[in-house]
Design an enzyme around this catalytic site. Sequence first.
Site, PDB file in Angstrom:
ATOM      1  N   ASP A   1      42.561  53.559  -2.725  1.00 47.68           N
ATOM      2  CA  ASP A   1      41.329  53.271  -2.664  1.00 47.68           C
ATOM      3  C   ASP A   1      40.398  52.584  -3.254  1.00 47.68           C
ATOM      4  O   ASP A   1      39.720  51.513  -3.802  1.00 47.68           O
ATOM      5  CB  ASP A   1      39.683  54.252  -2.709  1.00 47.68           C
ATOM      6  CG  ASP A   1      40.967  55.266  -1.379  1.00 47.68           C
ATOM      7  OD1 ASP A   1      41.016  55.235  -0.245  1.00 47.68           O
ATOM      8  OD2 ASP A   1      39.172  56.007  -1.667  1.00 47.68           O
TER       9      ASP A   1
ATOM     10  N   GLY B   1      42.793  69.981  -7.259  1.00 47.01           N
ATOM     11  CA  GLY B   1      42.245  70.948  -7.767  1.00 47.01           C
ATOM     12  C   GLY B   1      43.401  71.659  -8.940  1.00 47.01           C
ATOM     13  O   GLY B   1      44.223  71.058  -9.176  1.00 47.01           O
TER      14      GLY B   1
ATOM     15  N   THR C   1      41.246  63.091 -11.306  1.00 47.55           N
ATOM     16  CA  THR C   1      41.429  63.791 -12.207  1.00 47.55           C
ATOM     17  C   THR C   1      42.199  63.064 -13.575  1.00 47.55           C
ATOM     18  O   THR C   1      42.034  64.063 -14.478  1.00 47.55           O
ATOM     19  CB  THR C   1      44.136  63.086 -11.497  1.00 47.55           C
ATOM     20  OG1 THR C   1      43.903  63.470 -10.449  1.00 47.55           O
ATOM     21  CG2 THR C   1      44.705  63.329 -12.144  1.00 47.55           C
TER      22      THR C   1
END
Length: 525
Positions: free
Chosen positions: A297, A242, A269
């Site tokens: 990932d 965040g 991001t």
Amino acid sequence: MAVAPMDCGAGSISLGHKVLCRFGVPNSSRLRWVGYDRKQRTDQLIARAVSVDRTQLDFSNPDWKTQFQEDFDKRFSLPHLTDVIDVEPRPTTFSLKSRAPLENANGTMQGSWNGYVNDDDRALLKVIKFASPTSAGADCIDPDCSWVEQWVHRAGPRKQIYFEPQYVKAGIVSCGGLCPGLNDVIRQIVLTLEKYGVKNIVGIQHGFRGFFEDHLSEVPLSRHVVQNINLAGGSFLGVSRGGANISDIVDSIQARRLDMLFVLGGNGTHAGANAIHDECRKRKLQVSIVCVPKTIDNDILLMDKTFGFDTAVEAAQRAINSAYIEAHSAFHGIGLVKLMGRSSGFITMHASLSSGQVDICLIPEVPFTVDGPNGVLRHLEHLIETKGFALVCVAEGAGQEYFQKSNATDASGNMVLSDIGVHLQQKIKSHFKDIGVHSDVKYIDPTYMLRAVRANASDAILCTVLGQNAVHGAFAGFSGITTGVCNTHNVYLPIPEVIKSTRFIDPNSRMWHRCLTSTGQPDFH
């Protein structure tokens, strides 16, 4: 993959007894052409061929290739400081032939070095010419799989730069979760900035939060400070999910007098960095925003591989090997390993391939049935009957259709996933108890062990290259870009093109077929 019968309507193209239909990929503007064979079952998938970002192409127009390439070049052009402000280039201060500044007193370069990348250098984004839309992994633009060149900007140092290094203040921030290699990237950015002659380098602590939390002060960075940080995992600057309002972040950038900001993070991001870039352009600031793609990932579009992925696959081997030993040693042992992969199963697929011990690999991109004659549980019965034990590897985002959606999200805006590992563990135990067959289930969840380790040699090299190229891109005057590897070449890409969707495994790809061959698993439908 079974699909319901459908009427393609105006979105279809008829090719003899085959019909090509358009449909949208979830969370993506990309489209696929899918073939259905009318001579067989009307719902049988036979091809998955066309992938294109623009729906308005008229393939009957003989100039459609030119139109596509012009549109592609426009979308993949790199935003530059000179688009919005007047700034004159100057000769670079970067060279591997000199320890001192490269300029003579009159401002001319001392000698020459053939190590710079020309601004007009390009690399091919796609290199396979598919002969047919039914080729494994076919990714075509038109139904005929025509070859269309798609060129992207090559990364590296330029002869001309758009900042005076002695006056530059550069900031580095790492966002999201931990990932192997973060410290390697931070270190290389600092070392390369110093090579240009930058003296004022700071780290922003704990992601975007560091721009507005008063108690999080800037961390002065230099070669002396970062020299050995690559020897440990985690992030030297800390991470968090965040962030603050974009306008507040840019206010902070202005207040701190930052000229360059290097942002390390994944899709979310990157989206935040692109918004910061847009706001800086709106204010006509001479600030370069450059991203380095960070996701364990490996799920960022257009890139061969993101840093941390190789290390995660390697770390996963220890968990898989432990599960194998437990399963093999127990009477009717079943090893179950859950690996990271919210939307994409790259870690799970590659870890299964590299181990050679996995019997069942379950990923988010390929739906599976747990119960029934063709389900996972029935295949586990077969494995117990024939070999006496079994090993299952599942991605955390697989099988979410078996849970009721909560719509809850984390601080990064990601949907909170239900635990497929625990669900499968309970289902397996219950199933074998119901059929009166003994089973011994060993469940291992090494999630945080994968991302907290130090980068391995392969990732350390990738981090070195990405960190250096990020600095080269900023000094070249680019902003709103990210750097990555496409078809083994280092390139710059505009951020909007890599955040259009998550990168997924293609169930028709050769790599997934190789995984199925390795595991020997059937189609769980």
